[in-house]
Design a protein around this motif. Structure first.
Motif, PDB file in Angstrom:
ATOM      1  N   GLN A 162       0.823  -1.213   0.000  1.00 56.38           N
ATOM      2  CA  GLN A 162       0.000   0.000   0.000  1.00 56.38           C
ATOM      3  C   GLN A 162       0.855   1.260   0.000  1.00 56.38           C
ATOM      4  N   LEU A 163       1.958   1.228   0.745  1.00 54.59           N
ATOM      5  CA  LEU A 163       2.853   2.389   0.772  1.00 54.59           C
ATOM      6  C   LEU A 163       3.419   2.658  -0.616  1.00 54.59           C
ATOM      7  N   LEU A 164       3.940   1.620  -1.274  1.00 59.31           N
ATOM      8  CA  LEU A 164       4.519   1.787  -2.607  1.00 59.31           C
ATOM      9  C   LEU A 164       3.452   2.163  -3.631  1.00 59.31           C
ATOM     10  N   SER A 165       2.256   1.619  -3.461  1.00 59.68           N
ATOM     11  CA  SER A 165       1.169   1.935  -4.389  1.00 59.68           C
ATOM     12  C   SER A 165       0.689   3.366  -4.217  1.00 59.68           C
ATOM     13  N   THR A 166       0.706   3.861  -2.992  1.00 57.69           N
ATOM     14  CA  THR A 166       0.344   5.260  -2.755  1.00 57.69           C
ATOM     15  C   THR A 166       1.313   6.195  -3.457  1.00 57.69           C
ATOM     16  N   ILE A 167       2.586   5.843  -3.421  1.00 58.28           N
ATOM     17  CA  ILE A 167       3.605   6.624  -4.139  1.00 58.28           C
ATOM     18  C   ILE A 167       3.318   6.595  -5.636  1.00 58.28           C
ATOM     19  N   MET A 168       2.884   5.435  -6.158  1.00 55.27           N
ATOM     20  CA  MET A 168       2.541   5.335  -7.578  1.00 55.27           C
ATOM     21  C   MET A 168       1.378   6.253  -7.936  1.00 55.27           C
ATOM     22  N   VAL A 169       0.349   6.281  -7.086  1.00 53.03           N
ATOM     23  CA  VAL A 169      -0.814   7.120  -7.355  1.00 53.03           C
ATOM     24  C   VAL A 169      -0.420   8.595  -7.388  1.00 53.03           C
ATOM     25  N   VAL A 170       0.334   9.033  -6.389  1.00 57.77           N
ATOM     26  CA  VAL A 170       0.771  10.428  -6.333  1.00 57.77           C
ATOM     27  C   VAL A 170       1.630  10.773  -7.543  1.00 57.77           C
ATOM     28  N   THR A 171       2.514   9.863  -7.915  1.00 61.71           N
ATOM     29  CA  THR A 171       3.364  10.083  -9.087  1.00 61.71           C
ATOM     30  C   THR A 171       2.531  10.178 -10.363  1.00 61.71           C
ATOM     31  N   GLY A 172       1.535   9.295 -10.479  1.00 60.50           N
ATOM     32  CA  GLY A 172       0.678   9.320 -11.656  1.00 60.50           C
ATOM     33  C   GLY A 172      -0.108  10.609 -11.781  1.00 60.50           C
ATOM     34  N   ILE A 173      -0.642  11.093 -10.673  1.00 61.45           N
ATOM     35  CA  ILE A 173      -1.398  12.355 -10.694  1.00 61.45           C
ATOM     36  C   ILE A 173      -0.481  13.513 -11.074  1.00 61.45           C
ATOM     37  N   ALA A 174       0.706  13.549 -10.481  1.00 63.19           N
ATOM     38  CA  ALA A 174       1.663  14.612 -10.790  1.00 63.19           C
ATOM     39  C   ALA A 174       2.069  14.562 -12.259  1.00 63.19           C
ATOM     40  N   LEU A 175       2.285  13.359 -12.776  1.00 63.36           N
ATOM     41  CA  LEU A 175       2.668  13.203 -14.177  1.00 63.36           C
ATOM     42  C   LEU A 175       1.568  13.707 -15.094  1.00 63.36           C
ATOM     43  N   TRP A 176       0.324  13.352 -14.791  1.00 59.84           N
ATOM     44  CA  TRP A 176      -0.793  13.796 -15.623  1.00 59.84           C
ATOM     45  C   TRP A 176      -0.870  15.331 -15.670  1.00 59.84           C
ATOM     46  N   VAL A 177      -0.740  15.954 -14.509  1.00 61.96           N
ATOM     47  CA  VAL A 177      -0.792  17.416 -14.447  1.00 61.96           C
ATOM     48  C   VAL A 177       0.345  18.031 -15.250  1.00 61.96           C
ATOM     49  N   LEU A 178       1.541  17.486 -15.101  1.00 62.38           N
ATOM     50  CA  LEU A 178       2.697  18.025 -15.819  1.00 62.38           C
ATOM     51  C   LEU A 178       2.563  17.856 -17.323  1.00 62.38           C
ATOM     52  N   ARG A 179       2.029  16.714 -17.760  1.00 60.62           N
ATOM     53  CA  ARG A 179       1.871  16.482 -19.193  1.00 60.62           C
ATOM     54  C   ARG A 179       0.825  17.428 -19.785  1.00 60.62           C
ATOM     55  N   ILE A 180      -0.259  17.679 -19.055  1.00 63.27           N
ATOM     56  CA  ILE A 180      -1.276  18.612 -19.543  1.00 63.27           C
ATOM     57  C   ILE A 180      -0.691  20.014 -19.642  1.00 63.27           C
ATOM     58  N   ARG A 181       0.057  20.413 -18.625  1.00 60.56           N
ATOM     59  CA  ARG A 181       0.674  21.748 -18.655  1.00 60.56           C
ATOM     60  C   ARG A 181       1.668  21.871 -19.791  1.00 60.56           C
ATOM     61  N   SER A 182       2.383  20.800 -20.094  1.00 61.69           N
ATOM     62  CA  SER A 182       3.384  20.855 -21.167  1.00 61.69           C
ATOM     63  C   SER A 182       2.754  21.055 -22.524  1.00 61.69           C
TER      64      SER A 182
END
Length: 269
Positions: free
Chosen positions: A243-263
């Motif tokens: 769950q800890l590692l998966s939570t990191i994946m979720v946060v990373t995925g959300i951040a990536l999505w935001v960054l890609r949209i901004r780019s």
């Protein structure tokens, strides 16, 4: 209660060579990914990736094995392997972490595409859309091995696993095969063409971000029914390592999505 279908983990043996169901599941996963990635490359006429298709496949397969093994050692059983260094490479005895494999896949893919001047983001989307197939096969392999079983339950589909004592347990491997395999593959495969439409909210890299988010959520849900690793137990009193590692994946995925949209809204000049 259902009866656990005890299946011999070894399909057949030829002298010292044993062909196991778990290994076959990996082969099926890699093969499925190979053909579906090739199908997408042809569909989108992605000539950059087509020229390096065989080489990058080899790099990614090695990344899965090496990253998965290192992830398991570092995240789940470091003390044991420091005390038993001769077993570091004993992959046949079990011990691969998907989170480690995922990290290695992304890093090695980024390095390879950057070195050979291939666009990383559409390449990542093409490959990641096929990953759930391998995940589904892998969890079926775990079920056949009778490993990574769930916590105790009184639900009618609970099972008694050979190595899990007399306790009736969740067949959590099958939960994961369904959510991380079938459901996630269906979702990503349905969404896979959206980035190519160049819509503002679906830039290249969106499928990778969606995979990280959904896998992290699905894995965290199943971890509620899965028996924590004995050598670790619960972290912070209630959370498993998965769950800890998966939570990191979720946060990373959300951040990536935001960054890609901004780019895409504010491209570099």
């Amino acid at each position: 209660m259902l009866t656990y279908p005890e299946i011999d983990p070894i399909i057949f043996s030829l002298g010292p060579l044993a062909v196991r169901w778990y290994g076959l599941m990996y082969v099926l996963g890699f093969a499925s990914s190979y053909f579906l990635v090739r199908k997408q490359i042809k569909q989108h006429n992605f000539t950059q990736l087509a020229k390096h298709f065989e080489d990058i496949n080899l790099v990614l397969i090695l990344s899965v094995v090496i990253g998965g093994r290192l992830g398991y050692i570092l995240f789940y059983n470091l003390d044991y392997y420091l005390s038993h260094p001769s077993e570091l490479l004993a992959i046949w005895a079990g011990g691969l972490s998907f989170h480690g494999a995922c990290f290695a896949l992304i890093v090695s893919g980024w390095i390879y595409t950057r070195k050979h001047k291939i666009d990383f983001w559409p390449s990542a989307d093409i490959y990641v859309a096929t990953i759930p197939i391998g995940l589904g096969f892998g969890r079926i392999g775990n079920f056949i091995n009778g490993e990574l079983y769930g916590r105790s339950t009184d639900l009618p589909w609970g099972m008694v696993f050979p190595t899990g004592g007399p306790v009736t347990r969740h067949p959590s491997q099958l939960y994961e095969a369904f959510l991380e395999g079938l459901v996630l593959f269906t979702l990503l495969w349905w969404c896979r063409n959206r980035p190519w439409d160049k819509r503002p909210n679906w830039p290249h890299g969106s499928i990778l971000a969606l995979f990280l988010i959904c896998y992290g959520i699905f894995r965290s849900i199943v971890e509620l029914a899965r028996e924590p690793d004995q050598q670790i137990g619960f972290l912070f009193g209630m959370m498993t390592m998965g769950q800890l590692l998966s939570t990191i994946m979720v946060v990373t995925g959300i951040a990536l999505w935001v960054l890609r949209i901004r780019s895409t809204r504010h491209p570099e000049k």
